[in-house]
Scaffold this motif. Structure first.
Motif, PDB file in Angstrom:
ATOM      1  N   UNK A 150      16.947  -1.795 -10.816  1.00 31.18           N
ATOM      2  CA  UNK A 150      16.434  -2.838  -9.929  1.00 31.18           C
ATOM      3  C   UNK A 150      17.198  -4.143 -10.085  1.00 31.18           C
ATOM      4  N   UNK A 151      16.985  -5.062  -9.164  1.00 34.26           N
ATOM      5  CA  UNK A 151      17.659  -6.356  -9.201  1.00 34.26           C
ATOM      6  C   UNK A 151      17.183  -7.230 -10.363  1.00 34.26           C
ATOM      7  N   UNK A 152      16.034  -6.878 -10.930  1.00 30.68           N
ATOM      8  CA  UNK A 152      15.486  -7.682 -12.035  1.00 30.68           C
ATOM      9  C   UNK A 152      16.049  -7.281 -13.399  1.00 30.68           C
ATOM     10  N   UNK A 153      16.914  -6.281 -13.441  1.00 32.49           N
ATOM     11  CA  UNK A 153      17.388  -5.737 -14.720  1.00 32.49           C
ATOM     12  C   UNK A 153      18.864  -6.072 -14.929  1.00 32.49           C
ATOM     13  N   UNK A 154      19.151  -6.678 -16.074  1.00 31.86           N
ATOM     14  CA  UNK A 154      20.516  -7.010 -16.468  1.00 31.86           C
ATOM     15  C   UNK A 154      20.988  -6.020 -17.525  1.00 31.86           C
ATOM     16  N   UNK A 155      22.025  -5.250 -17.228  1.00 38.92           N
ATOM     17  CA  UNK A 155      22.601  -4.303 -18.182  1.00 38.92           C
ATOM     18  C   UNK A 155      23.694  -5.017 -18.978  1.00 38.92           C
ATOM     19  N   UNK A 156      23.643  -4.908 -20.314  1.00 42.09           N
ATOM     20  CA  UNK A 156      24.650  -5.563 -21.165  1.00 42.09           C
ATOM     21  C   UNK A 156      25.164  -4.575 -22.201  1.00 42.09           C
ATOM     22  N   UNK A 157      26.402  -4.819 -22.660  1.00 43.36           N
ATOM     23  CA  UNK A 157      26.965  -4.035 -23.764  1.00 43.36           C
ATOM     24  C   UNK A 157      26.507  -4.567 -25.113  1.00 43.36           C
ATOM     25  N   UNK A 158      26.161  -5.825 -25.152  1.00 41.53           N
ATOM     26  CA  UNK A 158      25.766  -6.496 -26.390  1.00 41.53           C
ATOM     27  C   UNK A 158      24.780  -7.598 -26.066  1.00 41.53           C
ATOM     28  N   UNK A 159      23.859  -7.847 -26.965  1.00 43.11           N
ATOM     29  CA  UNK A 159      22.931  -8.956 -26.765  1.00 43.11           C
ATOM     30  C   UNK A 159      22.699  -9.677 -28.088  1.00 43.11           C
ATOM     31  N   UNK A 160      22.483 -10.988 -28.040  1.00 44.72           N
ATOM     32  CA  UNK A 160      22.129 -11.735 -29.259  1.00 44.72           C
ATOM     33  C   UNK A 160      20.654 -11.484 -29.585  1.00 44.72           C
ATOM     34  N   UNK A 161      20.394 -10.371 -30.214  1.00 44.75           N
ATOM     35  CA  UNK A 161      19.019  -9.874 -30.360  1.00 44.75           C
ATOM     36  C   UNK A 161      18.089 -10.875 -31.026  1.00 44.75           C
ATOM     37  N   UNK A 162      18.520 -11.439 -32.160  1.00 42.74           N
ATOM     38  CA  UNK A 162      17.643 -12.359 -32.877  1.00 42.74           C
ATOM     39  C   UNK A 162      17.344 -13.616 -32.057  1.00 42.74           C
ATOM     40  N   UNK A 163      18.347 -14.104 -31.353  1.00 43.23           N
ATOM     41  CA  UNK A 163      18.145 -15.315 -30.546  1.00 43.23           C
ATOM     42  C   UNK A 163      17.243 -15.042 -29.351  1.00 43.23           C
ATOM     43  N   UNK A 164      17.355 -13.852 -28.768  1.00 41.60           N
ATOM     44  CA  UNK A 164      16.466 -13.484 -27.670  1.00 41.60           C
ATOM     45  C   UNK A 164      15.030 -13.323 -28.155  1.00 41.60           C
ATOM     46  N   UNK A 165      14.848 -12.648 -29.288  1.00 42.26           N
ATOM     47  CA  UNK A 165      13.496 -12.448 -29.804  1.00 42.26           C
ATOM     48  C   UNK A 165      12.809 -13.772 -30.108  1.00 42.26           C
ATOM     49  N   UNK A 166      13.584 -14.788 -30.457  1.00 40.60           N
ATOM     50  CA  UNK A 166      13.012 -16.098 -30.748  1.00 40.60           C
ATOM     51  C   UNK A 166      12.807 -16.966 -29.525  1.00 40.60           C
ATOM     52  N   UNK A 167      13.168 -16.470 -28.357  1.00 42.57           N
ATOM     53  CA  UNK A 167      13.004 -17.243 -27.119  1.00 42.57           C
ATOM     54  C   UNK A 167      11.564 -17.113 -26.618  1.00 42.57           C
ATOM     55  N   UNK A 168      10.931 -18.208 -26.228  1.00 43.19           N
ATOM     56  CA  UNK A 168       9.513 -18.148 -25.796  1.00 43.19           C
ATOM     57  C   UNK A 168       9.271 -17.308 -24.551  1.00 43.19           C
ATOM     58  N   UNK A 169      10.310 -16.984 -23.784  1.00 41.45           N
ATOM     59  CA  UNK A 169      10.139 -16.199 -22.569  1.00 41.45           C
ATOM     60  C   UNK A 169      10.018 -14.699 -22.835  1.00 41.45           C
ATOM     61  N   UNK A 170      10.365 -14.243 -24.043  1.00 43.18           N
ATOM     62  CA  UNK A 170      10.373 -12.803 -24.325  1.00 43.18           C
ATOM     63  C   UNK A 170       8.936 -12.324 -24.524  1.00 43.18           C
ATOM     64  N   UNK A 171       8.549 -11.303 -23.757  1.00 44.47           N
ATOM     65  CA  UNK A 171       7.180 -10.794 -23.796  1.00 44.47           C
ATOM     66  C   UNK A 171       7.052  -9.500 -24.588  1.00 44.47           C
TER      67      UNK A 171
END
Length: 530
Positions: free
Chosen positions: A350-371
């Protein structure tokens, strides 16, 4: 074992050698604690996710799954290997995934167990062969002795470093969760099987009778692994190269300090020892700002928030048909999705999904938007989710991952979907449950507060105890003497036998005396009657 790289970094090109590393503590620790004392440490790590737990500075700039050969923190010496780690485990993992998708059954369990034990035995045999080449390289051994290291730091999941420390007569500090026989705590501390679940059993600390039987059977598998498949490879090296001989179990038990990658927010309560320092989540850090493009994508989610998904370092993608089902579920949701996926692009994306080869996992988990964090359940990822308070939808694939996720699920902070049960319907149901039932996030936030509420950070504890061993040239006063006792003495069977013999002797004497008196009285009565 099942730990994944904490930053979700992509797998680099295969480098068919193993790097073991000589580190200067003054270089690798001062960056974490400016007041720390200097020392010279010989480090023998296990690559991949285990290296994240060995490297004091977790902000690795390399995208490689392997230990970087060039670093300002250490120097490396490379040893050619017959087969690379990723190639070796990759073959095994493909078969594991296929077997699990066929469904749970006794036959599947036996196949998975057989393949796992075979793989483990082969892996340790390969590393033992590498250790032999180190010990037979006179020039290399001389350079190690001349360096006058203060201690050896090693991960004993694969244990050449443990034997090398004994050979070089160095104090030994273990950065550990796994040893050659499984969970290291079973080797070190009393571990009643009535309430301590064996890894792989899928049990908690609350077991009924049949579950205790299952736990005992799983424990017997670890004994087979240690004494018949893994131990003999190390014991042969000990007999040949270590003066006076030894065995790998006694070497592990003689380690000065165990820096244990767990804590009792994550794990179940159990007996322990004074030389075990629990430092679960010590690789976790406060989140750093996201790259601009990624931050824009995350903020575009608005009040609905973001779901992130990654299955760790070893598994790049699920089977295409399963990936399509997951992508179609994501497409239905109002949330934005960041998905680390390196396989064929799903047709239903879907258009709402971003496919990535790598992600800054720890920084994303600490973001208030992550549900929600959709993850395979590696130790690093689960501990990072606890640290940042993000509920987990777990898809365990192999090794310890189910057990890791189970510890989150029983605390009401996550949900597990077994690979054999994974489809579009079960995935959608699990996601919506975590998104819309607030108790999952509340419980994970509570675990986060418990984890953070401690007088000293896990990293500071680790640094202190490494320096402690350097200052005192070991810590033998913290080691129990229980391991030097024969099993019958440990369980006081000899004492019980003595007491039983004394009791039986006393009873025998009393009975004999009673019979003697009775017989004497009967004889006197007979004489009177005559």
């Amino acid at each position: 074992m099942g730990e994944e790289r904490g930053q979700g970094q992509s797998t680099g090109k295969m480098s068919k050698h193993y790097s073991w590393i000589a580190c200067l503590l003054s270089l690798c620790v001062i960056s974490l604690a400016p007041a720390s004392d200097g020392g010279n440490i010989l480090v023998f790590p296990v690559d991949g996710s285990h290296w994240i737990n060995m490297k004091p500075d977790c902000d690795s700039s390399s995208n490689s799954w392997y230990i970087a050969e060039q670093s300002p923190l250490y120097t490396t010496i490379s040893l050619e290997m017959e087969i690379g780690l990723e190639d070796f485990f990759g073959i095994f993992l493909v078969e594991q995934l296929k077997a699990q998708r066929e469904g749970a059954s006794a036959l599947t369990f036996l196949k998975l167990t057989k393949d796992f034990l075979k793989m483990i035995g082969q892996a340790h045999a390969i590393w033992c062969d590498a250790l032999k080449r180190i010990l037979e390289d006179n020039e290399l051994v001389k350079s190690l002795l001349d360096a006058k290291y203060d201690l050896m730091l090693t991960d004993p999941a694969i244990a050449p470093g443990v034997v090398l420390a004994k050979y070089l007569k160095l104090p030994l500090v273990l950065n550990v969760r796994w040893v050659t026989s499984g969970d290291g705590q079973f080797l070190l501390a009393p571990s009643p099987l009535s309430y301590i679940p064996v890894p792989g059993s899928g049990l908690t600390d609350k077991m009924n009778f049949l579950q205790r039987v299952k736990n005992l059977l799983h424990y017997s598998i670890t004994l087979v692994q240690q004494y018949f498949l893994v131990g003999p490879s190390y014991d042969a090296i000990c007999e040949k190269y270590i003066e006076g001989g030894c065995d790998i179990i006694s070497l592990l038990q003689d380690a000065d300090i165990w820096l244990f990658r767990s804590d009792f927010v994550f794990d179940f309560p159990r007996p322990t020892m004074p030389n075990v320092i629990y430092m679960g989540g010590f690789q976790c850090k406060p989140a750093q700002p996201l790259p601009a493009e990624l931050e824009d994508f995350v903020q575009s989610a608005g009040e609905h928030g973001v779901i992130i998904m990654t299955l760790g370092t070893l598994v790049h993608a699920l089977p295409p048909e399963l990936a399509d089902e997951i992508a179609s579920v994501f497409a239905k949701l109002p949330q934005k999705v960041i998905w680390r996926h390196k396989g064929e692009r799903p047709n239903t994306l879907g258009n709402n999904t971003l496919i990535v080869d790598w992600m800054p996992q720890k920084d994303l988990l600490g973001h208030p938007q992550i549900k929600v964090f959709v993850a395979h359940g590696g130790t690093n990822g689960v501990q990072e989710a606890i640290y940042h308070g993000v509920p987990v939808l777990g898809i365990p694939l192999f090794f310890d991952q189910y057990d890791n996720l189970l510890r989150v699920q029983v605390r009401g902070a996550g949900k597990i979907i077994s690979l054999s049960d994974l489809n579009g319907d079960s995935f959608e149901q699990g996601l919506r449950e975590l998104l819309h039932q607030s108790h999952y996030r509340d419980n994970m936030q509570r675990l986060s507060r418990l984890h953070r509420d401690q007088p000293m950070s896990p990293m500071d504890q680790a640094v202190f105890w490494v320096e402690y061993v350097i200052r005192h040239k070991g810590a033998p006063h913290l080691r129990t003497q229980a391991f030097k006792m024969p099993w019958f003495s440990y369980y006081c069977l000899d004492v019980l036998l003595l007491l039983l013999a004394a009791l039986c002797g006393t009873v025998f004497c009393v009975v004999a005396l009673f019979r003697f008196l009775c017989c004497r009285n009967r004889n006197k009565i007979k004489q009177k009657l005559q």
